[in-house]
Design a protein around this motif. Structure first.
Motif, mmCIF file in Angstrom:
data_model
loop_
_atom_site.group_PDB
_atom_site.id
_atom_site.type_symbol
_atom_site.label_atom_id
_atom_site.label_comp_id
_atom_site.label_asym_id
_atom_site.label_seq_id
_atom_site.Cartn_x
_atom_site.Cartn_y
_atom_site.Cartn_z
ATOM 1 N N LYS A 162 48.240 54.004 88.042
ATOM 2 C CA LYS A 162 48.862 52.678 88.007
ATOM 3 C C LYS A 162 49.112 52.222 86.573
ATOM 4 O O LYS A 162 50.148 51.626 86.270
ATOM 5 N N GLY A 163 48.157 52.491 85.688
ATOM 6 C CA GLY A 163 48.327 52.091 84.300
ATOM 7 C C GLY A 163 49.454 52.840 83.629
ATOM 8 O O GLY A 163 50.252 52.261 82.869
ATOM 9 N N ARG A 164 49.557 54.140 83.893
ATOM 10 C CA ARG A 164 50.621 54.945 83.296
ATOM 11 C C ARG A 164 51.986 54.510 83.816
ATOM 12 O O ARG A 164 52.965 54.417 83.070
ATOM 13 N N GLU A 165 52.071 54.233 85.117
ATOM 14 C CA GLU A 165 53.332 53.763 85.691
ATOM 15 C C GLU A 165 53.741 52.423 85.089
ATOM 16 O O GLU A 165 54.920 52.199 84.793
ATOM 17 N N ALA A 166 52.770 51.536 84.888
ATOM 18 C CA ALA A 166 53.066 50.234 84.306
ATOM 19 C C ALA A 166 53.538 50.367 82.860
ATOM 20 O O ALA A 166 54.422 49.630 82.408
ATOM 21 N N GLY B 71 50.795 41.255 88.054
ATOM 22 C CA GLY B 71 50.825 41.699 89.444
ATOM 23 C C GLY B 71 50.119 43.033 89.635
ATOM 24 O O GLY B 71 49.387 43.229 90.608
ATOM 25 N N GLU B 72 50.320 43.942 88.679
ATOM 26 C CA GLU B 72 49.664 45.249 88.758
ATOM 27 C C GLU B 72 48.150 45.111 88.614
ATOM 28 O O GLU B 72 47.384 45.810 89.289
ATOM 29 N N LEU B 73 47.705 44.224 87.723
ATOM 30 C CA LEU B 73 46.268 44.019 87.523
ATOM 31 C C LEU B 73 45.610 43.460 88.775
ATOM 32 O O LEU B 73 44.528 43.913 89.180
ATOM 33 N N VAL B 74 46.251 42.484 89.412
ATOM 34 C CA VAL B 74 45.695 41.898 90.634
ATOM 35 C C VAL B 74 45.557 42.961 91.719
ATOM 36 O O VAL B 74 44.529 43.053 92.399
ATOM 37 N N GLU B 75 46.590 43.797 91.859
ATOM 38 C CA GLU B 75 46.543 44.853 92.876
ATOM 39 C C GLU B 75 45.440 45.859 92.557
ATOM 40 O O GLU B 75 44.676 46.273 93.438
ATOM 41 N N LEU B 76 45.351 46.252 91.294
ATOM 42 C CA LEU B 76 44.361 47.255 90.904
ATOM 43 C C LEU B 76 42.938 46.708 91.046
ATOM 44 O O LEU B 76 42.016 47.429 91.440
ATOM 45 N N ALA B 77 42.760 45.417 90.734
ATOM 46 C CA ALA B 77 41.424 44.815 90.805
ATOM 47 C C ALA B 77 40.867 44.817 92.229
ATOM 48 O O ALA B 77 39.647 44.777 92.426
ATOM 49 N N ALA C 234 39.349 50.076 95.718
ATOM 50 C CA ALA C 234 37.988 50.587 95.866
ATOM 51 C C ALA C 234 37.462 51.157 94.557
ATOM 52 O O ALA C 234 36.275 51.020 94.237
ATOM 53 N N ASP C 235 38.330 51.798 93.779
ATOM 54 C CA ASP C 235 37.895 52.362 92.503
ATOM 55 C C ASP C 235 37.431 51.277 91.537
ATOM 56 O O ASP C 235 36.421 51.432 90.838
ATOM 57 N N ALA C 236 38.166 50.159 91.479
ATOM 58 C CA ALA C 236 37.771 49.072 90.581
ATOM 59 C C ALA C 236 36.430 48.485 91.015
ATOM 60 O O ALA C 236 35.558 48.200 90.176
ATOM 61 N N LYS C 237 36.251 48.308 92.300
ATOM 62 C CA LYS C 237 34.978 47.766 92.801
ATOM 63 C C LYS C 237 33.829 48.725 92.491
ATOM 64 O O LYS C 237 32.736 48.303 92.100
ATOM 65 N N GLU C 238 34.078 50.023 92.656
ATOM 66 C CA GLU C 238 33.061 51.020 92.346
ATOM 67 C C GLU C 238 32.756 51.040 90.851
ATOM 68 O O GLU C 238 31.595 51.125 90.441
ATOM 69 N N GLY C 239 33.790 50.939 90.025
ATOM 70 C CA GLY C 239 33.594 50.950 88.582
ATOM 71 C C GLY C 239 32.776 49.767 88.098
ATOM 72 O O GLY C 239 31.884 49.920 87.252
ATOM 73 N N ILE C 240 33.065 48.597 88.638
ATOM 74 C CA ILE C 240 32.322 47.393 88.245
ATOM 75 C C ILE C 240 30.879 47.471 88.725
ATOM 76 O O ILE C 240 29.943 47.141 87.992
ATOM 77 N N SER C 241 30.697 47.948 89.959
ATOM 78 C CA SER C 241 29.331 48.097 90.481
ATOM 79 C C SER C 241 28.524 49.094 89.653
ATOM 80 O O SER C 241 27.352 48.850 89.328
#
Length: 264
Positions: free
Chosen positions: A213-217, A235-241, A244-251
């Motif tokens: 997602k970051g590379r596409e943006a 918009g991309e940040l809200v979607e990425l946040a 599941a990966d973002a939730k796992e990374g923060i946890s």
């Protein structure tokens, strides 16, 4: 599987090798077709998280297109006036493929990168070069001009440095390439593989979804007004946040452990 390209996957890294060492890995139409097929295979394979692009042997990463092939195209009277012909051409298909790769790509330069080969390296996200490698755009020496790769090189190099490359046709060192923005890192030849492999492992450990997602943006906002860039990125940040990966990374960060990213 291929005649002019080698393809192998290990530990999340797809290694694609231009395999025409007898021709200094020059780009033929067949090689472009096979390279694009290898890119597509890497993009579709969830086990692949990073791509490494290199050339067989230590003489050349890639010497660009075969001049003989260009002459053949002229003799056959092929025209690029038709937009469909442009989109079907090997250079167009190759250089426009990079934004849509979906995976980070590292160029490993164990040999010289000149003409279209320099454009191929510069199109990669990161470029790691051995310290004795040379770079250049020698097209002017035979009455040509680096037309196709300017679209790539000009995104990496300030105009004054770009014009010097184009006007003189002289080769520069990998260290000079780093100074002007063509190369990410320069390492002693003996350390090249260890550095490329280490960097690939670091990147492969990140969230595949976040990387994609970051590379596409990154490519999506190019050339757009600031207001449009910010709106798109929000918009991309809200979607990425919400992934599941973002939730796992923060946890994982809060729990003091390594994250286990699944790419979703």
């Amino acid at each position: 599987m291929f005649e002019t390209v080698l393809y192998e996957v290990a530990e999340g890294v797809a290694r694609i090798t231009l395999n025409r060492p007898e021709a200094r890995n020059a780009l033929s139409d067949q090689m472009v077709d096979e390279l694009l097929e290898a890119f597509g295979r890497a993009r579709a394979d969830d086990a692949v998280r990073v791509i490494v692009l290199t050339g067989a042997g230590d003489r050349a990463f890639c010497a660009g297109a075969d001049l003989g092939g260009l002459g053949q195209a002229q003799r056959e009277g092929r025209s690029v006036a038709d937009p469909d012909a442009v989109r079907a051409s090997a250079p167009y298909r190759l250089f426009t493929a990079f934004p849509g790769l979906g995976k980070p790509i590292i160029a490993r330069l164990a040999g010289h990168a000149v003409a279209g080969g320099l454009g191929l390296a510069a199109a990669c996200d990161l470029v790691i070069a051995a310290d004795d490698v040379k770079l250049g755009t020698p097209e002017v020496n035979v009455g040509l001009w680096p037309m196709m790769i300017m679209a790539i090189v000009n995104r990496n190099v300030p105009p004054k440095h770009a014009f010097k490359l184009y006007y003189t046709g002289q080769r520069i060192s990998a260290a000079e390439g780093r100074e002007i923005g063509l190369v990410t890192e320069v390492v002693p030849r003996a350390e090249l593989d260890a550095r490329v492999d280490g960097l690939a492992r670091v990147i492969a450990a990140k969230s595949p979804l976040g990387l994609r997602k970051g590379r596409e943006a990154f490519f999506a906002i190019e050339g757009r007004p600031l207001e449009d860039q910010v709106a798109h990125l929000l918009g991309e940040l809200v979607e990425l946040a919400g992934s599941a990966d973002a939730k796992e990374g923060i946890s994982a960060f809060l729990e003091g452990r390594e994250p286990n990213f699944q790419g979703r």
